[in-house]
Design a protein around this motif. Structure first.
Motif, PDB file in Angstrom:
ATOM      1  N   GLN A   3       0.816  -1.225   0.000  1.00 23.30           N
ATOM      2  CA  GLN A   3       0.000   0.000   0.000  1.00 23.30           C
ATOM      3  C   GLN A   3       0.845   1.269   0.000  1.00 23.30           C
ATOM      4  OE1 GLN A   3      -2.909  -1.142  -1.244  1.00 23.30           O
ATOM      5  NE2 GLN A   3      -3.773   0.529  -0.070  1.00 23.30           N
ATOM      6  N   ASN A   4       1.925   1.283   0.793  1.00 25.01           N
ATOM      7  CA  ASN A   4       2.792   2.469   0.830  1.00 25.01           C
ATOM      8  C   ASN A   4       3.393   2.749  -0.543  1.00 25.01           C
ATOM      9  OD1 ASN A   4       2.486   3.181   3.503  1.00 25.01           O
ATOM     10  ND2 ASN A   4       4.393   2.241   4.171  1.00 25.01           N
ATOM     11  N   LEU A   5       3.949   1.731  -1.161  1.00 25.65           N
ATOM     12  CA  LEU A   5       4.575   1.922  -2.468  1.00 25.65           C
ATOM     13  C   LEU A   5       3.550   2.313  -3.516  1.00 25.65           C
ATOM     14  CD1 LEU A   5       7.180  -0.971  -2.537  1.00 25.65           C
ATOM     15  CD2 LEU A   5       7.628   1.476  -2.304  1.00 25.65           C
ATOM     16  N   TYR A   6       2.378   1.700  -3.449  1.00 26.26           N
ATOM     17  CA  TYR A   6       1.315   2.060  -4.387  1.00 26.26           C
ATOM     18  C   TYR A   6       0.946   3.531  -4.209  1.00 26.26           C
ATOM     19  CZ  TYR A   6      -3.116   2.143  -6.848  1.00 26.26           C
ATOM     20  OH  TYR A   6      -4.124   2.473  -7.715  1.00 26.26           O
ATOM     21  N   HIS A   7       0.757   3.948  -2.965  1.00 22.77           N
ATOM     22  CA  HIS A   7       0.412   5.344  -2.670  1.00 22.77           C
ATOM     23  C   HIS A   7       1.517   6.293  -3.147  1.00 22.77           C
ATOM     24  CE1 HIS A   7      -1.046   8.864  -0.471  1.00 22.77           C
ATOM     25  NE2 HIS A   7       0.206   9.032  -0.093  1.00 22.77           N
ATOM     26  N   LEU A  43       6.745  11.860   3.887  1.00 22.68           N
ATOM     27  CA  LEU A  43       7.890  11.437   4.695  1.00 22.68           C
ATOM     28  C   LEU A  43       7.631  10.167   5.514  1.00 22.68           C
ATOM     29  CD1 LEU A  43      10.795  11.981   5.439  1.00 22.68           C
ATOM     30  CD2 LEU A  43       9.985  13.475   7.271  1.00 22.68           C
ATOM     31  N   PRO A  44       6.496  10.027   6.200  1.00 24.87           N
ATOM     32  CA  PRO A  44       6.294   8.785   6.970  1.00 24.87           C
ATOM     33  C   PRO A  44       6.350   7.523   6.106  1.00 24.87           C
ATOM     34  CG  PRO A  44       4.717  10.451   7.658  1.00 24.87           C
ATOM     35  CD  PRO A  44       5.409  10.991   6.426  1.00 24.87           C
ATOM     36  N   LYS A  45       5.690   7.571   4.955  1.00 27.80           N
ATOM     37  CA  LYS A  45       5.694   6.395   4.068  1.00 27.80           C
ATOM     38  C   LYS A  45       7.073   6.177   3.447  1.00 27.80           C
ATOM     39  CE  LYS A  45       0.778   6.338   2.789  1.00 27.80           C
ATOM     40  NZ  LYS A  45       0.297   7.066   3.929  1.00 27.80           N
ATOM     41  N   LEU A  46       7.728   7.260   3.056  1.00 28.48           N
ATOM     42  CA  LEU A  46       9.084   7.142   2.503  1.00 28.48           C
ATOM     43  C   LEU A  46      10.042   6.564   3.527  1.00 28.48           C
ATOM     44  CD1 LEU A  46       9.230  10.580   0.670  1.00 28.48           C
ATOM     45  CD2 LEU A  46       9.376   8.346  -0.439  1.00 28.48           C
ATOM     46  N   THR A  47       9.954   7.035   4.751  1.00 30.21           N
ATOM     47  CA  THR A  47      10.825   6.553   5.824  1.00 30.21           C
ATOM     48  C   THR A  47      10.587   5.070   6.083  1.00 30.21           C
ATOM     49  OG1 THR A  47      10.828   8.750   6.819  1.00 30.21           O
ATOM     50  CG2 THR A  47      11.503   6.917   8.226  1.00 30.21           C
ATOM     51  N   GLU A  48       9.332   4.690   6.111  1.00 29.09           N
ATOM     52  CA  GLU A  48       9.008   3.275   6.346  1.00 29.09           C
ATOM     53  C   GLU A  48       9.567   2.390   5.236  1.00 29.09           C
ATOM     54  OE1 GLU A  48       5.110   0.368   6.763  1.00 29.09           O
ATOM     55  OE2 GLU A  48       4.876   2.514   7.202  1.00 29.09           O
ATOM     56  N   GLU A  49       9.376   2.818   3.986  1.00 26.89           N
ATOM     57  CA  GLU A  49       9.856   2.010   2.866  1.00 26.89           C
ATOM     58  C   GLU A  49      11.379   1.978   2.795  1.00 26.89           C
ATOM     59  OE1 GLU A  49       8.065  -0.113   1.091  1.00 26.89           O
ATOM     60  OE2 GLU A  49       6.439   0.535   2.402  1.00 26.89           O
ATOM     61  N   GLY A  51      13.341   2.224   5.343  1.00 28.97           N
ATOM     62  CA  GLY A  51      13.727   1.342   6.445  1.00 28.97           C
ATOM     63  C   GLY A  51      13.638  -0.125   6.048  1.00 28.97           C
ATOM     64  N   LYS A  52      12.580  -0.477   5.328  1.00 30.80           N
ATOM     65  CA  LYS A  52      12.440  -1.852   4.838  1.00 30.80           C
ATOM     66  C   LYS A  52      13.601  -2.203   3.907  1.00 30.80           C
ATOM     67  CE  LYS A  52       7.387  -1.982   4.897  1.00 30.80           C
ATOM     68  NZ  LYS A  52       6.204  -2.026   4.013  1.00 30.80           N
ATOM     69  N   GLN A  53      13.985  -1.256   3.057  1.00 36.35           N
ATOM     70  CA  GLN A  53      15.077  -1.506   2.127  1.00 36.35           C
ATOM     71  C   GLN A  53      16.392  -1.697   2.867  1.00 36.35           C
ATOM     72  OE1 GLN A  53      14.551  -2.235  -1.156  1.00 36.35           O
ATOM     73  NE2 GLN A  53      12.548  -2.178  -0.194  1.00 36.35           N
ATOM     74  N   ALA A  54      16.595  -0.912   3.914  1.00 38.99           N
ATOM     75  CA  ALA A  54      17.815  -1.047   4.705  1.00 38.99           C
ATOM     76  C   ALA A  54      17.900  -2.421   5.352  1.00 38.99           C
ATOM     77  CB  ALA A  54      17.874   0.048   5.773  1.00 38.99           C
ATOM     78  N   GLN A  55      16.755  -3.030   5.603  1.00 39.27           N
ATOM     79  CA  GLN A  55      16.708  -4.363   6.201  1.00 39.27           C
ATOM     80  C   GLN A  55      16.589  -5.464   5.152  1.00 39.27           C
ATOM     81  OE1 GLN A  55      13.415  -4.221   8.927  1.00 39.27           O
ATOM     82  NE2 GLN A  55      14.349  -2.610  10.157  1.00 39.27           N
ATOM     83  N   ASP A  60      12.481  -6.170  -4.504  1.00 34.05           N
ATOM     84  CA  ASP A  60      11.971  -6.178  -5.877  1.00 34.05           C
ATOM     85  C   ASP A  60      10.790  -5.229  -6.054  1.00 34.05           C
ATOM     86  OD1 ASP A  60      13.900  -7.961  -6.708  1.00 34.05           O
ATOM     87  OD2 ASP A  60      12.635  -9.723  -6.343  1.00 34.05           O
ATOM     88  N   ASN A  61       9.902  -5.181  -5.070  1.00 29.07           N
ATOM     89  CA  ASN A  61       8.764  -4.266  -5.171  1.00 29.07           C
ATOM     90  C   ASN A  61       9.206  -2.818  -5.105  1.00 29.07           C
ATOM     91  OD1 ASN A  61       6.516  -5.840  -5.688  1.00 29.07           O
ATOM     92  ND2 ASN A  61       6.230  -6.342  -3.544  1.00 29.07           N
ATOM     93  N   PHE A  62      10.175  -2.527  -4.257  1.00 26.97           N
ATOM     94  CA  PHE A  62      10.678  -1.153  -4.154  1.00 26.97           C
ATOM     95  C   PHE A  62      11.336  -0.752  -5.476  1.00 26.97           C
ATOM     96  CE2 PHE A  62      13.699   2.144  -2.932  1.00 26.97           C
ATOM     97  CZ  PHE A  62      12.891   2.965  -2.166  1.00 26.97           C
ATOM     98  N   LYS A  63      12.141  -1.644  -6.014  1.00 25.60           N
ATOM     99  CA  LYS A  63      12.803  -1.380  -7.292  1.00 25.60           C
ATOM    100  C   LYS A  63      11.770  -1.147  -8.390  1.00 25.60           C
ATOM    101  CE  LYS A  63      15.798  -3.532 -10.715  1.00 25.60           C
ATOM    102  NZ  LYS A  63      16.520  -4.746 -11.085  1.00 25.60           N
ATOM    103  N   LYS A  64      10.737  -1.969  -8.429  1.00 27.55           N
ATOM    104  CA  LYS A  64       9.695  -1.832  -9.445  1.00 27.55           C
ATOM    105  C   LYS A  64       8.975  -0.492  -9.308  1.00 27.55           C
ATOM    106  CE  LYS A  64       5.462  -3.847 -11.165  1.00 27.55           C
ATOM    107  NZ  LYS A  64       4.293  -4.602 -10.851  1.00 27.55           N
ATOM    108  N   ALA A  65       8.631  -0.109  -8.094  1.00 26.60           N
ATOM    109  CA  ALA A  65       7.922   1.158  -7.872  1.00 26.60           C
ATOM    110  C   ALA A  65       8.810   2.338  -8.265  1.00 26.60           C
ATOM    111  CB  ALA A  65       7.497   1.281  -6.409  1.00 26.60           C
ATOM    112  N   PHE A  66      10.064   2.288  -7.882  1.00 25.43           N
ATOM    113  CA  PHE A  66      10.972   3.394  -8.204  1.00 25.43           C
ATOM    114  C   PHE A  66      11.167   3.493  -9.712  1.00 25.43           C
ATOM    115  CE2 PHE A  66      14.844   5.896  -8.259  1.00 25.43           C
ATOM    116  CZ  PHE A  66      14.589   6.818  -7.247  1.00 25.43           C
ATOM    117  N   ASP A  67      11.302   2.357 -10.357  1.00 22.89           N
ATOM    118  CA  ASP A  67      11.478   2.353 -11.809  1.00 22.89           C
ATOM    119  C   ASP A  67      10.236   2.905 -12.511  1.00 22.89           C
ATOM    120  OD1 ASP A  67      13.217   1.772 -14.023  1.00 22.89           O
ATOM    121  OD2 ASP A  67      11.907   0.082 -14.508  1.00 22.89           O
TER     122      ASP A  67
END
Length: 148
Positions: A3-7, A43-49, A51-55, A60-67
């Protein structure tokens, strides 16, 4: 896509669509101004996402959304620049470099180096510096450009 990435992706597309400018220089200047608002509002959603990437969670979903966001922005540059005056912005790599520069300014804002007023005052200068980085390079010298 979560949901965060979609938003974030939909908000980025909306921001890109609403960003004014009939030319690349106008659009870039307005994009810098608007990026401050987009990042602050999300910022809250960006920070959360991030943080997930750092862990290492769901890269793949983050990469897809950014692309998706990069390609959406690229399409706007292509429409604004039919003569390819700023040809790198017609390719994923050029848009990626552009976004990295803008994100660097946002990091400098969040680090306290610049206030919102400082960034707004300097935005025309930053836009000129960024755009000058995209001219004067021979497109035919690079065979690593994306084709999508």
């Amino acid at each position: 896509m979560n949901q965060n990435l979609y938003h974030l992706t939909r908000e980025y597309e909306k921001f890109t669509d609403e960003c004014e400018g009939q030319s690349v220089p106008e659009f870039v200047e307005n994009f810098i101004y608007g990026s401050m608002d987009y990042n602050e509002e999300n910022l809250p959603k960006l920070t959360e996402e991030m943080g997930k990437q750092a862990q290492g969670q769901d890269p793949d979903n983050f990469k897809k959304a950014f692309d998706e966001m990069l390609l959406y922005l690229r399409d706007r540059f292509v429409a604004l620049d039919p003569d390819k005056e700023y040809w790198p912005l017609h390719y994923r790599e050029g848009v990626s470099a552009f976004v990295a520069m803008i994100d660097g300014l946002i990091v400098q804002f969040f680090s306290g180096l610049y206030s919102v007023e400082d960034l707004k005052e300097r935005t025309p200068l930053f836009a000129a510096i960024i755009l000058n980085g995209f001219v004067g390079i021979n497109e035919n010298e690079y065979d690593t450009l994306s084709t999508d």
